[in-house]
Design an enzyme around this catalytic site. Sequence first.
Site, mmCIF file in Angstrom:
data_model
loop_
_atom_site.group_PDB
_atom_site.id
_atom_site.type_symbol
_atom_site.label_atom_id
_atom_site.label_comp_id
_atom_site.label_asym_id
_atom_site.label_seq_id
_atom_site.Cartn_x
_atom_site.Cartn_y
_atom_site.Cartn_z
ATOM 1 C CE1 TYR A 204 34.270 32.402 34.763
ATOM 2 C CE2 TYR A 204 33.757 33.849 32.926
ATOM 3 C CZ TYR A 204 34.413 32.754 33.439
ATOM 4 O OH TYR A 204 35.223 32.005 32.623
ATOM 5 C CE LYS A 205 37.535 31.715 36.423
ATOM 6 N NZ LYS A 205 38.653 31.524 35.496
ATOM 7 N NE ARG B 124 39.244 25.225 41.402
ATOM 8 C CZ ARG B 124 39.031 26.038 40.375
ATOM 9 N NH1 ARG B 124 40.046 26.622 39.770
ATOM 10 N NH2 ARG B 124 37.824 26.254 39.921
ATOM 11 C CG PHE C 125 42.167 28.003 32.454
ATOM 12 C CD1 PHE C 125 41.578 27.386 33.547
ATOM 13 C CD2 PHE C 125 41.369 28.377 31.392
ATOM 14 C CE1 PHE C 125 40.203 27.161 33.579
ATOM 15 C CE2 PHE C 125 39.999 28.148 31.417
ATOM 16 C CZ PHE C 125 39.413 27.538 32.511
ATOM 17 C CG ASP D 168 44.454 34.611 32.489
ATOM 18 O OD1 ASP D 168 43.750 35.034 33.415
ATOM 19 O OD2 ASP D 168 44.047 33.801 31.630
HETATM 20 C C1 LIG Z 1 38.496 31.148 34.195
HETATM 21 C C2 LIG Z 1 39.663 31.315 33.333
HETATM 22 C C3 LIG Z 1 39.493 31.626 31.972
HETATM 23 C C4 LIG Z 1 38.105 31.714 31.413
HETATM 24 O O1 LIG Z 1 38.010 31.923 30.059
HETATM 25 P P1 LIG Z 1 36.585 32.134 29.390
HETATM 26 O O2 LIG Z 1 36.873 32.643 28.057
HETATM 27 O O3 LIG Z 1 35.815 33.067 30.270
HETATM 28 O O4 LIG Z 1 35.878 30.816 29.387
HETATM 29 C C5 LIG Z 1 40.632 31.858 31.217
HETATM 30 N N1 LIG Z 1 41.877 31.763 31.760
HETATM 31 C C6 LIG Z 1 42.057 31.439 33.067
HETATM 32 C C7 LIG Z 1 43.427 31.353 33.628
HETATM 33 C C8 LIG Z 1 40.960 31.194 33.884
HETATM 34 O O5 LIG Z 1 41.139 30.874 35.148
#
Ligand SMILES: *Cc1c(COP(=O)(O)O)cnc(C)c1O
Length: 411
Positions: A221-222, A370, A125, A196
């Site tokens: 938030y997911k 997705r 990501f 992560d």
């Molecule tokens: C959604 C996501 C993030 C989000 O990071 P933010 O700091 O909340 O914007 C980070 N890493 C992964 C792998 C994600 O899927």
Amino acid sequence: MKNLETIRQLDAADSLAHFRDRFELPDGLIYLDGNSLGVMPKSAPERMKTVVETEWGQHLITSWNRHDWIGLPRRLGAIIAGLVGANPEEVVVADSTSINIFKTLSAALQLNPERSVILSETGNFPTNVYMMQGLSANSGGSVRHQMVPTNDLEAHFNDDVAALLITQAHYKTGYLHDMQAITKAAQEKGIIVIWDLCHSAGALPVDLNACHADMAVGCGYKYLNGGPGAPAFIFVAERHQEKVMPVLSGWLGHARPFDFSDQYEPAPGIDRFKCSSPSILGMSVLECGLEIAAEADMAEVRKKSIALTELFIEQVETRLAGQGFELASPRDPSIRGSQVSFHHENGYPIMQALIDRGVIGDFRDPDILRFGFTPLYTSHEDVWRAAEILQDIMESGVWREPRFSVRSAVT
Ligand SMILES: *Cc1c(COP(=O)(O)O)cnc(C)c1O
């Protein structure tokens, strides 16, 4: 291919079906994007109203004690600990995932002072990659980030590597890493492993301590349904906590913040990984999502997640055979998270046409459609209908309308 009657029997027998009622799902909408922004718990507006009108509005600053606002990061951390196989003393809710990635990377570098490489996989990501780049670019040459293809990772476990930053379930493909095996292989080479969990917490059983994990981060938030931009969490194994002198040494990670001392002194344990004043509004709503997740049996969640993703793949591949959809997620459910992705050269307009018909998924460059499946509120019938609508969009060719090719800022 399963028919609608069979699908409805699956929903009738679903032990998690009752959770759907705890969420606000707009009529006629099939929401397959809970891996990007989870659905709102029905309890959230009332909770927000209480926190805003009573706690903030009436009790003002006394709420830090009166409503234990100051304890919120640890209270929520303890709930998340239960979901990811950690002890309550090992998780705290604080800041954002990106910031917590920085905290864990810098902590791992301290724990491995003789080593200079932070390692991750290409295609991770973007924020994970960018935080690594920022850290190494500002290290005066003492830290180097290295990105290698997934199947090449283990070959790069060596004495130079201080930390491995790895996302358990890949955001684009849903590829699911074996946490136990990778942690063990990396630790055998003295590497600190940072997991992560953005696409795993709340979506599948995670057992950090059974895997002897070092550190982890994840967002609220997911699959935890904590609301847009909800605060994130950080896990640091008890054995490491007090060996770390936080680089982001904010005042709320101090041993006694209300001494207002000139000298930073890290708090004992996980509290030193807090930095700023907690976002009380954000955390209060996140609590609504966590309360629901804590009631669910994660093994059941995983079982249903596999059933939903298998069903979607079967439906799409049968209904849309020969129409250019190519599975981008692993076919083997044991190495697939709670999402299904398909390549399609017209992925963007097809997704926009789906959204227009009330099926919300998302698009990820360059060609990925997705779909996320949140077992707590997604039914088998939702999945069946989403595939039916996709078939209709392809057969009618409606996706070719020019309006569906207009790019928005957020895809
Ligand atoms: C959604 C996501 C993030 C989000 O990071 P933010 O700091 O909340 O914007 C980070 N890493 C992964 C792998 C994600 O899927």
